[in-house]
Design an enzyme around this catalytic site. Structure first.
Site, short mmCIF file in Angstrom:
data_model
loop_
_atom_site.label_atom_id
_atom_site.label_comp_id
_atom_site.label_asym_id
_atom_site.label_seq_id
_atom_site.Cartn_x
_atom_site.Cartn_y
_atom_site.Cartn_z
N SER A 141 32.65 19.49 -22.46
CA SER A 141 31.49 20.10 -23.08
C SER A 141 31.23 19.50 -24.47
O SER A 141 31.04 18.30 -24.60
CB SER A 141 31.68 21.62 -23.14
OG SER A 141 30.49 22.28 -23.47
N ARG A 208 30.65 37.24 -25.79
CA ARG A 208 31.69 36.50 -25.09
C ARG A 208 31.82 36.93 -23.64
O ARG A 208 31.97 36.10 -22.75
CB ARG A 208 33.04 36.69 -25.80
CG ARG A 208 34.13 35.76 -25.31
CD ARG A 208 33.75 34.32 -25.56
NE ARG A 208 34.88 33.42 -25.45
CZ ARG A 208 34.81 32.12 -25.66
NH1 ARG A 208 33.65 31.57 -25.98
NH2 ARG A 208 35.88 31.35 -25.55
N ASP A 282 27.14 23.16 -12.44
CA ASP A 282 27.07 23.38 -13.88
C ASP A 282 25.61 23.54 -14.30
O ASP A 282 24.83 22.59 -14.22
CB ASP A 282 27.71 22.21 -14.62
CG ASP A 282 27.86 22.45 -16.12
OD1 ASP A 282 27.30 23.45 -16.62
OD2 ASP A 282 28.55 21.65 -16.78
N HIS A 313 30.46 25.21 -15.34
CA HIS A 313 30.86 24.64 -16.62
C HIS A 313 32.35 24.79 -16.90
O HIS A 313 32.90 24.07 -17.73
CB HIS A 313 30.04 25.31 -17.73
CG HIS A 313 30.01 24.53 -19.00
ND1 HIS A 313 29.57 23.22 -19.07
CD2 HIS A 313 30.38 24.86 -20.27
CE1 HIS A 313 29.65 22.79 -20.31
NE2 HIS A 313 30.15 23.75 -21.07
#
Length: 358
Positions: A141, A208, A282, A313
């Site tokens: 990433s 989160r 992804d 991801h």
């Protein structure tokens, strides 16, 4: 073991100078006498060096299983370094740090930075540690962007780069303004003075949890944990730990650095060996024929791989077993790399169900 290095003042690309910069980092293995056996592992947007030491799946997945004797990140051969990014929240100077000029946390006054600044701080750290050459820079990433930036900024120092579940530029919508607007909606924001009011733990926790669900962690737990309450608890544990440590302005600062990242026009300057991996599911960095075509302009040996996986991801961590041989290719001695691997023809892995390391 987490460590801290003090690298002194650092001039940013903007001309601003950050005084007394500190860098949080971990190392594994032993640096060779000539300083030439180092590998820099670069972490994602909201993670840090714990990606090599926590056997738990988080946003981009833990790489701890890849580290050790005989593994891809072979501690018998390599000196492995993973440093926290400039502007982040895990030991390196960032918005939660104290501004020496005011005696208060930087907060919203932390200066804008670039990917080149992040790499520049890493370069300063490595020199201080005695590293003279890098066998590779690799990461998932946001870490993939750092690897690309290293190949452009320090081409003579880097043999190879690994770019996993990443891209040649930032995804749409990622910017400092959008990240700031998101936090400004929280009652815990207090016009950016949240440090004075106890932080933004609850806001960060909810963010989160949403991120982990969108990245597929809840789906993974559904396959391995039957009890819904246990699944919820398993999802909350890493989210609570992260929310207690991460500073919201770090997300703003790092998003600002990312919004100016775009190496497409300079792709022909990259001469390092390249491993570029995308995942079929992804949503952030999906397989892209234009990216694959652009990679043909790089000058070194390369592999472009499409991983068929439901984990999107997070696949760079969850699917570590299926990536290990490719990482070993990336880290092989130059004489071991076959010329046949210089063509960026896409390769698709077969889908398979794997045990996870939680």
């Amino acid at each position: 073991m987490d460590r801290t290095a003090f690298i002194g003042p650092f001039e940013l690309a903007s001309g601003r100078v950050l005084p007394d910069v500190q860098v949080g980092y971990v190392t594994h293995g032993t640096l060779a006498p000539d300083g030439g056996n180092a590998v820099l592992v670069t972490h994602g947007y909201t993670s840090g060096p714990s990606m090599l030491s926590q056997a738990h799946l988080t946003a981009e997945g833990s790489w701890a299983p890849l580290l050790g004797s005989g593994r891809a990140l072979d501690t018998d051969r390599f000196f492995i370094v993973c440093s926290n990014m400039l502007g982040s929240s895990f030991g390196t100077t960032g918005p939660a740090s104290i501004d020496p000029a005011t005696g208060r946390r930087w907060g919203t006054d932390f200066p804008a930075i670039t990917l080149a600044d992040i790499v520049g701080v890493q370069h300063r750290l490595l020199k201080q540690l005695g590293v003279r050459h890098l066998k590779a820079v690799l990461g998932p990433s946001y870490g993939g962007w750092q690897a690309l930036q290293w190949a452009l900024d320090h081409p003579g120092m880097v043999d190879a780069i690994g770019v996993l579940m990443s891209g040649l530029t930032h995804p749409p919508g990622l910017s400092a303004a959008s990240a700031l607007a998101r936090f400004a909606q929280s009652p815990q924001w207090h016009e950016g003075r949240y440090h004075e009011y106890g932080g933004m733990y609850e806001t960060l926790l909810q963010m989160r949890m949403q991120t982990l669900r969108s990245y597929g962690l809840e789906r993974l737990y559904e396959e391995h944990i039957a009890d819904p309450r246990e699944r919820q608890a398993a999802l909350e544990r890493p989210a609570r730990k992260w929310a207690s440590r991460f500073d919201p302005m770090s997300m703003v600062v790092l998003a600002g650095a990312a919004e100016h990242f775009d190496v497409r026009a300079r792709i022909n300057e990259i001469g390092a060996r390249l491993l570029f991996v995308v995942c079929s599911t992804d949503a952030i960095f999906p397989p892209d024929a234009q990216v694959r075509d652009l990679l043909k302009r790089t000058r070194g040996a390369q592999r472009y791989l499409e991983l068929d996986s439901p984990y999107g991801h997070m696949a760079s961590g969850i699917e570590w077993r299926r990536l290990e041989l490719e990482l070993q290719w990336l880290l092989a001695d130059v004489t071991d790399v076959a010329e046949a691997n210089t063509s960026p023809k896409p390769h698709k892995f077969p889908q398979e169900r794997l045990e996870t390391n939680t």
